[in-house]
Write an enzyme that holds these catalytic residues in place. Structure first.
Site, PDB file in Angstrom:
ATOM      1  N   TYR A  50       0.809  -1.441  -0.163  1.00  0.00           N
ATOM      2  CA  TYR A  50       0.249   0.162  -0.235  1.00  0.00           C
ATOM      3  C   TYR A  50       0.764   1.318  -0.359  1.00  0.00           C
ATOM      4  O   TYR A  50       0.104   2.206  -0.343  1.00  0.00           O
ATOM      5  CB  TYR A  50      -1.132   0.173   0.886  1.00  0.00           C
ATOM      6  CG  TYR A  50      -2.456  -1.090   0.964  1.00  0.00           C
ATOM      7  CD1 TYR A  50      -2.526  -1.975  -0.168  1.00  0.00           C
ATOM      8  CD2 TYR A  50      -3.450  -0.620   1.750  1.00  0.00           C
ATOM      9  CE1 TYR A  50      -3.062  -2.649   0.001  1.00  0.00           C
ATOM     10  CE2 TYR A  50      -3.993  -1.570   1.858  1.00  0.00           C
ATOM     11  CZ  TYR A  50      -4.158  -1.970   0.916  1.00  0.00           C
ATOM     12  OH  TYR A  50      -5.285  -3.401   0.775  1.00  0.00           O
ATOM     13  N   LYS A  63       4.028 -13.900   6.381  1.00  0.00           N
ATOM     14  CA  LYS A  63       3.660 -14.742   4.862  1.00  0.00           C
ATOM     15  C   LYS A  63       6.011 -14.944   4.902  1.00  0.00           C
ATOM     16  O   LYS A  63       5.578 -14.855   3.759  1.00  0.00           O
ATOM     17  CB  LYS A  63       3.117 -14.405   3.549  1.00  0.00           C
ATOM     18  CG  LYS A  63       2.749 -15.505   3.318  1.00  0.00           C
ATOM     19  CD  LYS A  63       2.090 -16.618   3.123  1.00  0.00           C
ATOM     20  CE  LYS A  63       2.573 -17.410   2.722  1.00  0.00           C
ATOM     21  NZ  LYS A  63       1.126 -18.743   2.749  1.00  0.00           N
ATOM     22  N   ASP A  96      -2.670 -17.322   6.284  1.00  0.00           N
ATOM     23  CA  ASP A  96      -3.601 -17.656   5.602  1.00  0.00           C
ATOM     24  C   ASP A  96      -4.043 -18.661   6.409  1.00  0.00           C
ATOM     25  O   ASP A  96      -5.277 -18.952   6.744  1.00  0.00           O
ATOM     26  CB  ASP A  96      -3.023 -19.045   4.025  1.00  0.00           C
ATOM     27  CG  ASP A  96      -1.680 -19.063   4.359  1.00  0.00           C
ATOM     28  OD1 ASP A  96      -0.689 -19.016   5.700  1.00  0.00           O
ATOM     29  OD2 ASP A  96      -1.521 -20.223   3.584  1.00  0.00           O
ATOM     30  N   ASP A 102      -5.594  -4.463   6.644  1.00  0.00           N
ATOM     31  CA  ASP A 102      -6.249  -4.169   5.881  1.00  0.00           C
ATOM     32  C   ASP A 102      -7.408  -5.590   5.407  1.00  0.00           C
ATOM     33  O   ASP A 102      -8.680  -5.475   5.267  1.00  0.00           O
ATOM     34  CB  ASP A 102      -5.923  -3.663   4.186  1.00  0.00           C
ATOM     35  CG  ASP A 102      -7.107  -3.349   3.689  1.00  0.00           C
ATOM     36  OD1 ASP A 102      -8.248  -2.803   4.000  1.00  0.00           O
ATOM     37  OD2 ASP A 102      -7.950  -2.891   2.572  1.00  0.00           O
TER      38      ASP A 102
END
Length: 367
Positions: free
Chosen positions: A126, A197, A232, A256
């Site tokens: 972002y 991640k 995840d 987000d």
């Protein structure tokens, strides 16, 4: 002494929500000098900009802002007014409590969900560092990446490929993780979960995780539990057993996504407050949009912005008033009588009240 606060009324349903939230904050008994400012589409039509200089000057002066929803005008050069505010004001942390209040309709009403999402606001994908497909500079970047990358290359064609850059820094990671631990310590929270991640993105998320683990050691004597979760897997965990989690701290993109997921657990964006913090101030806002199709109808649920006002009172160290306001909101929701249509068992329930009437009921509870 009264607190100086900027109130941005926004557009769409923003002015209605701003009025409801202001009345509820005032009913808490805390003295506020409101500096009312306009921003958004309505101002764009008059001033040629959705964010006049007077708004930024007020925010800089008061260092505390309650902001109603704002629409980002299309084709004005503004990628996002919210992003612009965060970057200009250095609001590096977005904190979104997601707490279940009895009476709210949700599939998870049988669980004591009470999560806080702490999202880094300035880095990651972002950051807005993007290269459009077909541009010469994009082709040049792809050629450079393919030349210097030791083991991975961009396989798709130079003319068909767009590129976004994901910057993650040590300093940015340190301050957001410290923010999460400080929030947990100051609010009696028991656990901080680092979400990442790093198993795939070893040099960005990997750096974030490595930094987070080092910062966590600084808080070892607080008794706050620390763990990390792959993003995840964290999504699955929240869908299966959200009651096991407390404070989650995440890079920008994951924050987000998971903040909306967590809001869904407790009833949706209509009950999800938010605050953006930086070294020189704070902006408190509902996390939903401006819903222009409901403008002027006195229909939209004011809970999210009213609870954002509650977070603002906590920030101003008006803890007792904040507790009274939150308890009043919870009581009105639990009774289920003076609530907007979206909080009724059936959305077409004729007993549903309007935005201002729900605010009236909350004010009455505090009185």
């Amino acid at each position: 002494m009264a607190h100086e606060v900027t109130l941005i009324t926004g557009d769409g349903v923003g002015p209605e929500l701003a009025e409801a939230a202001r009345r509820c904050v005032d009913a808490s008994g805390v003295a506020i000098n409101w500096d009312v400012q306009e921003a958004g589409i309505d101002v764009m039509e008059r001033c040629g900009t959705p964010l006049p200089d007077a708004v930024m000057e007020s925010i800089g002066r008061t260092e505390c802002t309650l902001k109603a929803p704002i629409t980002t005008p299309v084709g004005t050069g503004f990628r996002s007014i919210n992003v612009h505010l965060r970057q200009t004001l250095g609001l590096f942390a977005c904190i979104r409590p997601c707490k279940y209040y009895p009476g709210v309709r949700t599939f998870f009403s049988h669980l004591p969900v009470d999560l806080v999402i702490v999202r880094e606001n300035t880095e990651d994908l972002y950051a807005g560092i993007e290269f459009e497909r077909g541009k010469p500079e994009t082709a040049e970047l792809i050629d450079y990446i393919n030349r210097v990358s030791p083991d991975r290359q961009i396989q798709s064609g130079r003319e068909e490929t767009g590129v976004s850059i994901k910057p993650i820094s040590v300093s940015g990671s340190e301050r957001i993780v410290r923010c999460a631990f400080d929030y947990a310590r100051d609010n009696g929270r028991k656990k901080v979960s680092i979400v990442h991640k790093a198993n795939i993105m070893k040099y960005s998320d990997g750096l974030y995780l490595e930094t987070a683990r080092r910062v966590a050691e600084e808080y070892a004597d607080t008794g706050i539990e620390f763990e990390d979760r792959i993003v995840d897997n964290m999504c699955m965990q929240l869908a299966q057993k959200p009651e096991l989690y407390d404070v989650l701290v995440l890079p920008n993109l994951y924050g987000d996504i998971l903040s909306d997921l967590a809001a869904g657990l407790v009833g949706g964006l209509g009950v999800a407050p938010g605050m953006n913090l930086g070294p020189d101030g704070a902006v408190f806002e509902a996390t939903h949009g401006s819903a222009p199709k409901y403008k002027g109808q006195n229909k939209v649920n004011p809970t999210a912005l009213i609870l954002s006002g509650m977070l603002m009172l906590r920030h101003l160290k008006e803890t007792e008033a904040a507790e009274r306001l939150e308890q009043a909101v919870a009581a009105v929701i639990a009774e289920g009588k003076d609530v907007t249509y979206d909080m009724k068992p059936q959305r077409d329930d004729p007993t549903a009240v309007g935005t201002q009437e729900m605010a009236d009921a909350i004010c009455a509870k505090m009185a």
